[in-house]
Design a protein around this motif. Sequence first.
Motif, PDB file in Angstrom:
ATOM      1  N   GLY A 325      50.757 -30.184   4.253  1.00  0.00           N
ATOM      2  CA  GLY A 325      51.927 -30.570   4.851  1.00  0.00           C
ATOM      3  C   GLY A 325      52.036 -32.025   5.262  1.00  0.00           C
ATOM      4  N   GLY A 326      51.230 -32.805   4.759  1.00  0.00           N
ATOM      5  CA  GLY A 326      51.166 -34.266   5.111  1.00  0.00           C
ATOM      6  C   GLY A 326      49.905 -34.880   4.748  1.00  0.00           C
ATOM      7  N   LEU A 327      49.581 -35.966   5.189  1.00  0.00           N
ATOM      8  CA  LEU A 327      48.297 -36.687   5.229  1.00  0.00           C
ATOM      9  C   LEU A 327      48.313 -37.819   5.855  1.00  0.00           C
ATOM     10  N   ASP A 328      47.284 -37.919   6.844  1.00  0.00           N
ATOM     11  CA  ASP A 328      46.871 -39.178   7.589  1.00  0.00           C
ATOM     12  C   ASP A 328      45.906 -40.058   7.075  1.00  0.00           C
ATOM     13  N   VAL A 329      44.884 -38.980   6.633  1.00  0.00           N
ATOM     14  CA  VAL A 329      43.503 -39.729   5.945  1.00  0.00           C
ATOM     15  C   VAL A 329      42.946 -39.012   4.852  1.00  0.00           C
ATOM     16  N   VAL A 330      42.607 -39.840   3.881  1.00  0.00           N
ATOM     17  CA  VAL A 330      41.794 -39.478   2.603  1.00  0.00           C
ATOM     18  C   VAL A 330      40.588 -40.207   2.686  1.00  0.00           C
ATOM     19  N   VAL A 331      39.555 -39.236   2.614  1.00  0.00           N
ATOM     20  CA  VAL A 331      38.191 -39.735   2.453  1.00  0.00           C
ATOM     21  C   VAL A 331      37.435 -39.444   1.142  1.00  0.00           C
ATOM     22  N   PHE A 332      36.683 -40.292   0.954  1.00  0.00           N
ATOM     23  CA  PHE A 332      35.737 -40.336  -0.257  1.00  0.00           C
ATOM     24  C   PHE A 332      34.338 -40.289   0.078  1.00  0.00           C
ATOM     25  N   THR A 333      33.584 -39.452  -0.460  1.00  0.00           N
ATOM     26  CA  THR A 333      32.159 -39.531   0.007  1.00  0.00           C
ATOM     27  C   THR A 333      31.412 -38.811  -1.340  1.00  0.00           C
ATOM     28  N   ALA A 334      29.880 -38.940  -1.091  1.00  0.00           N
ATOM     29  CA  ALA A 334      28.907 -38.531  -2.084  1.00  0.00           C
ATOM     30  C   ALA A 334      28.974 -39.379  -3.337  1.00  0.00           C
ATOM     31  N   GLY A 335      28.079 -39.327  -4.029  1.00  0.00           N
ATOM     32  CA  GLY A 335      27.691 -40.258  -5.439  1.00  0.00           C
ATOM     33  C   GLY A 335      28.649 -41.189  -5.892  1.00  0.00           C
ATOM     34  N   ILE A 336      29.974 -40.324  -6.633  1.00  0.00           N
ATOM     35  CA  ILE A 336      30.952 -40.944  -7.161  1.00  0.00           C
ATOM     36  C   ILE A 336      31.749 -41.508  -6.169  1.00  0.00           C
ATOM     37  N   GLY A 337      31.958 -40.484  -5.111  1.00  0.00           N
ATOM     38  CA  GLY A 337      33.089 -40.936  -4.050  1.00  0.00           C
ATOM     39  C   GLY A 337      32.650 -42.358  -3.154  1.00  0.00           C
ATOM     40  N   GLU A 338      31.247 -42.506  -3.089  1.00  0.00           N
ATOM     41  CA  GLU A 338      30.904 -43.598  -2.217  1.00  0.00           C
ATOM     42  C   GLU A 338      30.787 -44.950  -3.200  1.00  0.00           C
ATOM     43  N   ASN A 339      30.618 -44.813  -4.401  1.00  0.00           N
ATOM     44  CA  ASN A 339      30.345 -45.864  -5.265  1.00  0.00           C
ATOM     45  C   ASN A 339      31.100 -46.463  -6.291  1.00  0.00           C
ATOM     46  N   SER A 340      32.229 -45.585  -6.472  1.00  0.00           N
ATOM     47  CA  SER A 340      33.301 -46.044  -7.513  1.00  0.00           C
ATOM     48  C   SER A 340      34.789 -46.656  -7.115  1.00  0.00           C
ATOM     49  N   PRO A 341      34.792 -47.802  -6.981  1.00  0.00           N
ATOM     50  CA  PRO A 341      36.182 -48.346  -6.794  1.00  0.00           C
ATOM     51  C   PRO A 341      37.049 -47.947  -7.780  1.00  0.00           C
ATOM     52  N   MET A 342      36.745 -47.874  -9.065  1.00  0.00           N
ATOM     53  CA  MET A 342      37.610 -47.388  -9.962  1.00  0.00           C
ATOM     54  C   MET A 342      38.212 -45.913  -9.890  1.00  0.00           C
ATOM     55  N   VAL A 343      37.267 -45.098  -9.395  1.00  0.00           N
ATOM     56  CA  VAL A 343      37.705 -43.733  -8.996  1.00  0.00           C
ATOM     57  C   VAL A 343      38.655 -43.803  -7.767  1.00  0.00           C
ATOM     58  N   TRP A 344      38.294 -44.593  -6.840  1.00  0.00           N
ATOM     59  CA  TRP A 344      39.310 -44.857  -5.483  1.00  0.00           C
ATOM     60  C   TRP A 344      40.641 -45.242  -6.304  1.00  0.00           C
TER      61      TRP A 344
END
Length: 399
Positions: A325-344
Amino acid sequence: MKILVLNAGSSSHKSCLFDLSQGAESAAPQPLWRAALDWTHQQDKVELSASGAGESIQQVLPVADKAAGLEAMVKTLVDGPTQVLESLSAIDAVGHRVVHGGREYIDSVRIDDQVKAAIQRLIPLAPAHNPANLQGIEALEGILGNVPQVAVFDTAFHARMPEAAATYPGPYAWVEQGIRRYGFHGISHQYVAQRAADMVGRNIADLKILTCHLGNGCSLAAVKGGISIDTTMGFTPLDGLMMGSRSGSVDPGILIYLMRQGYSADQLDQLLNKESGLKGLSGQSNDMRSVTEAMEQGNAQAQLAFDTFIHRLRRDMGGMIASLGGLDVVVFTAGIGENSPMVWQQACAPFEFLGLRLKEDLSRAKEDQDIANQDSRVRSLVIHTQEEWAIAQACLSLL
């Protein structure tokens, strides 16, 4: 308090030792010792690596038995160049990652015969993981004696989801049989959600957080008030997002169609878990780095694999935001999530209407970082998941 953490898999084991004598810090410290066992490369042999006291070792041992391998690994704590303890009696507790806790276990728990029996009983729900987890527990009982052991369940963080989020729309008999959405990666989702709250300087109870665990296995969680209220993985880790070699959610009618073409259950298992996802579509690899390299060289299949991964990620991110019902923070983690600016960039692009804007100059960093623009209404964080540290913290809290 010295806590040994073990993540026992079917073909590899990872372990580390933390000293929590100063209590549970919010940021993960470096472990005193770290080690791993890998049985995947040589038949009836195990590759042992360990580091501690500023030294490291790598050995190949003629060991096929998992318990014997664990004993050799633990011995490097007290013997040889990686010695960090005078005696194994200095270990105060052991924390285990256990994949499936079913509906019984919604929190970490000290292991006793009843808990071991439950892990055994839940093997049909996690046939690739729970047997190895149980084997690791019993092996360390033999090595360390009566040292307290704690099970930290990967499903526990999602166990408080609303029934509507956990229920599949099949016959009600499924509910009675325990066929429901359990969710996984819970240790990671819980850790990064709390770390995100710490980074933005707010109480997690006041935040709506979308956590994106993107590795070879991928899942999202909607964390509201510190509780997971929705997630993408379900009855098994196969549900939800497209992954490295797993398909994620597909039309179940496809499986009925393939069965009528002669596919067996085992063949479908292999197809969906090992030959789909990035690997299956790209024809290249289950590793996002290899897929993007091929894509940049003009490989059309790799391009399709990347585009499909992003499309399905965005779609499920939207679903989690609706649950929140809304969003304050989105977090990226793990192998792709920590290392791929293109995916972000690609993942966040459709959500500018929510006030989510990323910095123009994005790059990987060793430290946790805020990648949102200064004027972004929604913070976007890249956090290195620390599941081992989260397990150690759970042991300290429980014991």
